[in-house]
Structure formats: structure tokens, C-alpha cells
Design a protein around this motif. Structure first.
Motif, PDB file in Angstrom:
ATOM      1  N   ALA A 107       0.887  -1.135  -0.056  1.00 18.20           N
ATOM      2  CA  ALA A 107       0.000   0.238  -0.166  1.00 18.20           C
ATOM      3  C   ALA A 107       0.969   1.112  -0.083  1.00 18.20           C
ATOM      4  O   ALA A 107       1.802   1.259   0.804  1.00 18.20           O
ATOM      5  N   SER A 159       0.171   5.139   0.222  1.00 21.52           N
ATOM      6  CA  SER A 159      -1.010   6.706   0.655  1.00 21.52           C
ATOM      7  C   SER A 159      -0.687   7.705   0.307  1.00 21.52           C
ATOM      8  O   SER A 159       0.640   8.373  -0.699  1.00 21.52           O
ATOM      9  N   SER A 193      -4.683   5.150  -4.352  1.00 21.01           N
ATOM     10  CA  SER A 193      -3.715   5.745  -3.373  1.00 21.01           C
ATOM     11  C   SER A 193      -4.857   4.742  -1.876  1.00 21.01           C
ATOM     12  O   SER A 193      -5.912   4.820  -1.999  1.00 21.01           O
ATOM     13  N   ASP A 194      -4.373   4.713  -0.904  1.00 24.96           N
ATOM     14  CA  ASP A 194      -4.516   4.003   0.195  1.00 24.96           C
ATOM     15  C   ASP A 194      -5.223   2.879   0.027  1.00 24.96           C
ATOM     16  O   ASP A 194      -5.949   2.636   1.201  1.00 24.96           O
ATOM     17  N   THR A 195      -4.734   2.498  -1.209  1.00 22.28           N
ATOM     18  CA  THR A 195      -5.660   0.583  -1.460  1.00 22.28           C
ATOM     19  C   THR A 195      -4.675   0.199  -0.993  1.00 22.28           C
ATOM     20  O   THR A 195      -3.833  -0.302  -1.702  1.00 22.28           O
ATOM     21  N   ILE A 221      -0.261   3.071   7.015  1.00 21.21           N
ATOM     22  CA  ILE A 221      -1.151   2.332   6.050  1.00 21.21           C
ATOM     23  C   ILE A 221      -0.333   0.564   6.004  1.00 21.21           C
ATOM     24  O   ILE A 221      -0.940   0.320   5.768  1.00 21.21           O
TER      25      ILE A 221
END
Length: 364
Positions: free
Chosen positions: A155, A157, A167-169, A339
Motif C-alpha cells: 500500500a 498513501s 492510493s490508500d488501497t 498504512i
């Protein structure tokens, strides 16, 4: 029939698992699932057992110290490292990388194999114009070695200056295999990177453990593809950083790619994240580089320079164009509510274990 990674099955991001043998009629859903998983596991174990029996010895830099070429290479690496510390980025031509990697122990026969290794890549989880695999490694300065780490998702972010639709996945990539990690030219690239970055003082990122004597290196093998219907972009995200401390990019090869493709621009860290190259301020550009030859290598202190890359254009627009790279993201282990907390294990890889010696030029 397309082979689907069992890893993607387990993490629930791919279609039903490949049936390596025909499933008898009358099996229920769960029976078919477990039968398919068992067949896949058996096949992988058999393949792995054969690979282990034929496994060549890993690179051992300690054995190289008795050769004059080794000290010539270390002298040149010291010069490159000094430039990297001063400029916070350095580009090394592939012609210069070859003798350096050989002096560190890379075997001649592994160079053409490395150049072709991305032929085994598979579809990317979020980008249609890219094929990919990744793997995690640990630079451990307590043991002075590099070792393969167990599989984890990946991941990046927005908070790490990476702004893209994914992003953020949490993304799940197929893993790099022994065809890459057992290649001594690849192993020498890892040793080279350790020699270049260890002991440097960098602008620290939040939520990373700078007291640790270990570094996590996430290695990506990537192929960017341009077709008549689709433009391949090595950095669809525009201006960005990679959420790490040190980024190293190494070129393998390309096909049907124009000479003005895939130019890397280094931007001041104050440049706006996520904007396209044509939107950037010229006065914010600090340097440019272009990977054109096998083993051309760029290093960036990632939290001190943002970067962007222009697209891959085709010489013959009616045919596919490709660009193959190895990307080495290296950072300290995460802490707290980063994250990647929970997907940053330092456990060794049980199925594809590997460890080889590393060394440092720092006084630490």
C-alpha cells in the motif's frame, strides 16, 4: 488456460483458483476449492523442490575481497556514494554498472538472464498498461545480510506524497520467483544498493522506526506496455514520492520505444504532488535522467526529491511498445498507525528462503 496466483486466491482478489487437474463432476463448491488449492500447492512444492536441488550458490561478497577488481569497484562505489550524499540523487550508466556488479560477484551468465526476466510478469492489480511482480527483502545490518521476507500486500498513501486512483488501497501482487532472486546480477544490485545508502542521514518520514538496524526493501519487477489503444505510463500518478527513504530504479530493456520516452524528472520537494509533468514549474526541476541502456541505474533520496516520468511512446504506433524495469523501494520498518502496519512482517519467506552476505561503507 491462464494460471492464477494462489496468493491472490487466498487474499480474495483474483478469479477462482486454477484447476491444475480436471475436477470430477459432482464435487461441491468447497470440495472444488480445496481440491484446486491442494493441486496448486502440490505442483508448487514439486517445482520448488526441483529448483532447490538445482539451486546455484548465492552471491558471496566476502569471497570477492581477494580480487583486485573488488577494490577497484569499492573505490568507484565510494565516489558514487559521495555524489549521492551531496546531490541526493545519482545516475550510473549501465556500462559502468556491469564491471561493478561482476566485481561484487555477479556471474557472466546471469546478465542476459536478468535482462529477460520480466518475460514472466503477470497482470497488475490496478493498472491495465502494466505487468508486474514484487518481493520483499530485508537489509539486516545486525547479521550483515540480505534475506527474502514473507509475502505481504502493498500500500501507498496520499500522506506519503503518492496521489493516484489507487492510493490508500491495499494491493496484492504476484511474487517474484527464483528466476529473479537467485540471479547473482540481481543479488549484486541489492549489495550495491546497500553499499550506497547504509549510514546516510536522510530526512526522516513519520511512522518509520529509525532506531531499527533493519531496512525493508520492496522490489518491483515492472513492464510498462503501450498499445495502439492504450498509452503506458511509468508514473500515472504524476509528481510523487514512493513513501520510502531510498528509491533505486534499474533498466532492463525495451521494445519499439521512442528515444524520447520515459524521461525521469527530479523535482524540488515543494512541488505539488499529483500534477502532470506539463503542469510543473521549470524552476522546481532539480535534475533529469533517462534509462536507455541495460543496467542504467538511478538512486533518489525519496523524501527529499519528488519525481515524475514521461510516458512510453511507440516508434511504430501500430505495434506494442514495452519498457522493463526493476524498482527497489527501501525504507525503515513501519510503526504505529502507518498504512502498512500489519503488512510489514520481518519474517523470512518459508517457501522461497534466501539469504546472502551484504556489507557497508559506513563507520557504524
Amino acid at each position: 488456460m491462464e494460471a492464477i496466483s494462489p496468493i491472490k486466491q487466498i487474499w480474495g482478489t483474483a478469479a477462482p483458483i486454477l484447476r491444475l487437474r480436471r475436477t470430477p463432476s459432482g464435487y461441491g463448491l468447497h470440495q472444488r476449492w480445496y481440491r484446486g488449492l491442494g493441486n496448486a500447492s502440490t505442483a508448487m512444492n514439486e517445482t520448488r523442490d526441483m529448483a532447490v536441488k538445482a539451486r546455484p550458490p548465492p552471491l558471496n561478497i566476502k569471497r570477492q575481497s581477494c580480487t583486485p577488481e573488488f577494490y577497484e569497484a569499492i573505490s568507484r562505489i565510494c565516489q558514487l556514494r559521495r555524489k549521492y550524499m551531496e546531490k541526493r540523487t545519482v545516475f550510473v550508466d549501465g556500462e559502468e554498472m556491469v564491471p561493478i556488479l561482476k566485481a561484487l560477484g555477479a556471474r557472466d551468465e546471469d546478465f542476459p538472464r536478468l535482462q529477460a526476466v520480466n518475460n514472466s510478469l503477470v497482470g497488475d492489480p490496478t493498472l491495465p498498461f502494466r505487468k508486474s511482480r514484487n518481493g520483499r527483502f530485508c537489509f539486516d545490518w545486525d547479521t550483515k545480510s540480505v534475506r527474502r521476507l514473507e509475502f505481504q500486500p502493498f500500500a501507498l498513501s496520499v500522506g506519503e506524497d503518492f496521489k493516484r486512483h489507487d492510493s490508500d488501497t491495499v494491493r496484492v501482487f504476484d511474487e517474484v520467483d527464483n528466476d529473479l532472486q537467485l540471479n547473482t546480477a540481481f543479488q549484486a544490485l541489492m549489495v550495491f544498493k546497500g553499499l550506497m545508502f547504509h549510514g546516510m542521514t536522510v530526512k526522516e518520514r513519520p511512522k518509520l522506526d529509525y532506531h531499527s538496524n533493519k531496512w525493508v526493501c520492496t522490489l518491483f519487477a515492472l513492464r510498462t506496455v503501450t498499445t495502439p489503444e492504450m498509452l503506458g505510463e511509468p508514473a500515472l500518478e504524476g509528481v510523487h514520492t514512493d513513501g520510502v527513504d531510498h528509491t533505486m530504479t534499474t533498466y532492463l530493456r525495451s521494445t519499439n520505444m521512442t528515444p524520447d520516452s520515459a524521461v525521469t524528472f527530479l523535482h524540488d520537494v515543494k512541488e505539488k504532488t499529483g500534477i502532470r509533468l506539463q503542469e510543473t514549474a521549470p524552476e522546481m526541476i532539480r535534475a533529469r535522467a533517462q534509462h536507455r541502456h541495460f543496467l542504467d541505474t538511478l538512486l533518489i533520496v525519496d523524501n527529499e526529491r519528488k519525481h515524475s516520468i514521461s510516458p512510453v511512446y511507440a516508434v511504430n504506433a501500430s505495434r506494442e511498445a514495452t519498457r522493463d524495469m526493476l524498482i527497489f523501494f527501501t525504507r525503515k520498518p513501519v510503526t504505529g498507525d502507518h498504512i502498512s502496519a500489519g503488512i510489514d512482517s520481518l519474517n523470512p519467506h518459508r517457501e522461497m528462503g534466501l539469504e546472502f552476505p551484504a556489507m557497508s561503507l559506513s563507520d557504524e
